[in-house]
Design a protein around this motif. Structure first.
Motif, PDB file in Angstrom:
ATOM      1  N   PHE A 106     -41.795 112.216  86.461  1.00  0.00           N
ATOM      2  CA  PHE A 106     -43.178 112.360  86.005  1.00  0.00           C
ATOM      3  C   PHE A 106     -43.723 113.696  86.469  1.00  0.00           C
ATOM      4  O   PHE A 106     -43.469 114.134  87.593  1.00  0.00           O
ATOM      5  N   ALA A 107     -44.502 114.319  85.604  1.00  0.00           N
ATOM      6  CA  ALA A 107     -45.174 115.568  85.974  1.00  0.00           C
ATOM      7  C   ALA A 107     -46.369 115.239  86.868  1.00  0.00           C
ATOM      8  O   ALA A 107     -46.899 114.123  86.829  1.00  0.00           O
ATOM      9  N   GLU A 108     -46.789 116.194  87.647  1.00  0.00           N
ATOM     10  CA  GLU A 108     -47.958 116.031  88.515  1.00  0.00           C
ATOM     11  C   GLU A 108     -49.156 115.589  87.673  1.00  0.00           C
ATOM     12  O   GLU A 108     -49.446 116.181  86.639  1.00  0.00           O
ATOM     13  N   GLY A 109     -49.810 114.512  88.083  1.00  0.00           N
ATOM     14  CA  GLY A 109     -50.995 114.021  87.388  1.00  0.00           C
ATOM     15  C   GLY A 109     -50.723 113.181  86.156  1.00  0.00           C
ATOM     16  O   GLY A 109     -51.653 112.675  85.545  1.00  0.00           O
ATOM     17  N   GLU A 110     -49.457 113.056  85.762  1.00  0.00           N
ATOM     18  CA  GLU A 110     -49.122 112.248  84.579  1.00  0.00           C
ATOM     19  C   GLU A 110     -49.344 110.758  84.888  1.00  0.00           C
ATOM     20  O   GLU A 110     -48.936 110.280  85.944  1.00  0.00           O
ATOM     21  N   PRO A 111     -50.001 110.037  83.977  1.00  0.00           N
ATOM     22  CA  PRO A 111     -50.244 108.612  84.239  1.00  0.00           C
ATOM     23  C   PRO A 111     -48.932 107.831  84.336  1.00  0.00           C
ATOM     24  O   PRO A 111     -47.967 108.117  83.636  1.00  0.00           O
ATOM     25  N   ARG A 112     -48.923 106.852  85.240  1.00  0.00           N
ATOM     26  CA  ARG A 112     -47.737 106.030  85.437  1.00  0.00           C
ATOM     27  C   ARG A 112     -48.142 104.711  86.079  1.00  0.00           C
ATOM     28  O   ARG A 112     -49.181 104.623  86.719  1.00  0.00           O
ATOM     29  N   ALA A 113     -47.277 103.723  85.911  1.00  0.00           N
ATOM     30  CA  ALA A 113     -47.478 102.446  86.600  1.00  0.00           C
ATOM     31  C   ALA A 113     -47.261 102.665  88.087  1.00  0.00           C
ATOM     32  O   ALA A 113     -46.424 103.473  88.490  1.00  0.00           O
ATOM     33  N   ARG A 114     -48.032 101.957  88.893  1.00  0.00           N
ATOM     34  CA  ARG A 114     -47.910 102.079  90.348  1.00  0.00           C
ATOM     35  C   ARG A 114     -47.656 100.706  90.946  1.00  0.00           C
ATOM     36  O   ARG A 114     -48.255  99.722  90.527  1.00  0.00           O
TER      37      ARG A 114
END
Length: 147
Positions: A106-114
């Motif tokens: 994932f790129a910095e700041g890219e939305p993702r599940a946590r």
């Protein structure tokens, strides 16, 4: 199509489980089970997986003791797929894969599940491999001893 190799006679503890969970769809099914899914239709809707492929993966997971079938909790005539102790033991594997993916895909700041701690919402600490004394180990600190 070439015949798939089995690892059931391997002396390697990485190779043997690949016969059960070495398929990407299978790991996503297990991930979804940790996220609370239990029914065939829920897995299919979430994954967008063809029924025959999903059925084969779930049959394999039940046959290998990762899931067991249980009557539906709501009393309906359906069955649910419930993680067994063996299946629940995959939690650190799925967590490590999540953390590796989070770091490298994932790129910095890219939305993702946590993945967070239920209740507090606190982030889960990064998994580490440690020596018996607590020291963090890297690949250069370990070796495989063959039988």
């Amino acid at each position: 199509m070439p015949k798939r190799t089995t690892h059931e006679e391997s002396t390697c503890p990485v190779a043997r489980p690949l016969d059960v969970v070495g398929d990407g769809w299978t790991l996503l099914i297990v991930r979804d089970a940790f996220d609370g899914l239990r029914r065939f239709g829920q897995f299919q809707k979430n994954l967008g997986l063809a029924r025959n492929i999903l059925s084969a993966r779930l049959t394999n997971l039940v046959a290998n003791g990762v899931f067991e079938l249980a009557p539906a909790a709501d009393g309906s005539p359906y069955q649910e797929y419930v993680l067994t102790e063996k299946g629940r033991a995959l939690f650190p594997v799925i967590t490590a894969l999540r953390q590796w993916g989070d770091q490298w895909f994932f790129a910095e700041g890219e939305p993702r599940a946590r993945l967070v701690e239920r209740g507090s919402g606190a982030p889960i600490e990064a998994m580490e491999v440690r020596a018996a004394g607590g020291r963090v180990l890297g690949p250069e600190d370990a070796e495989v001893l063959l039988p």
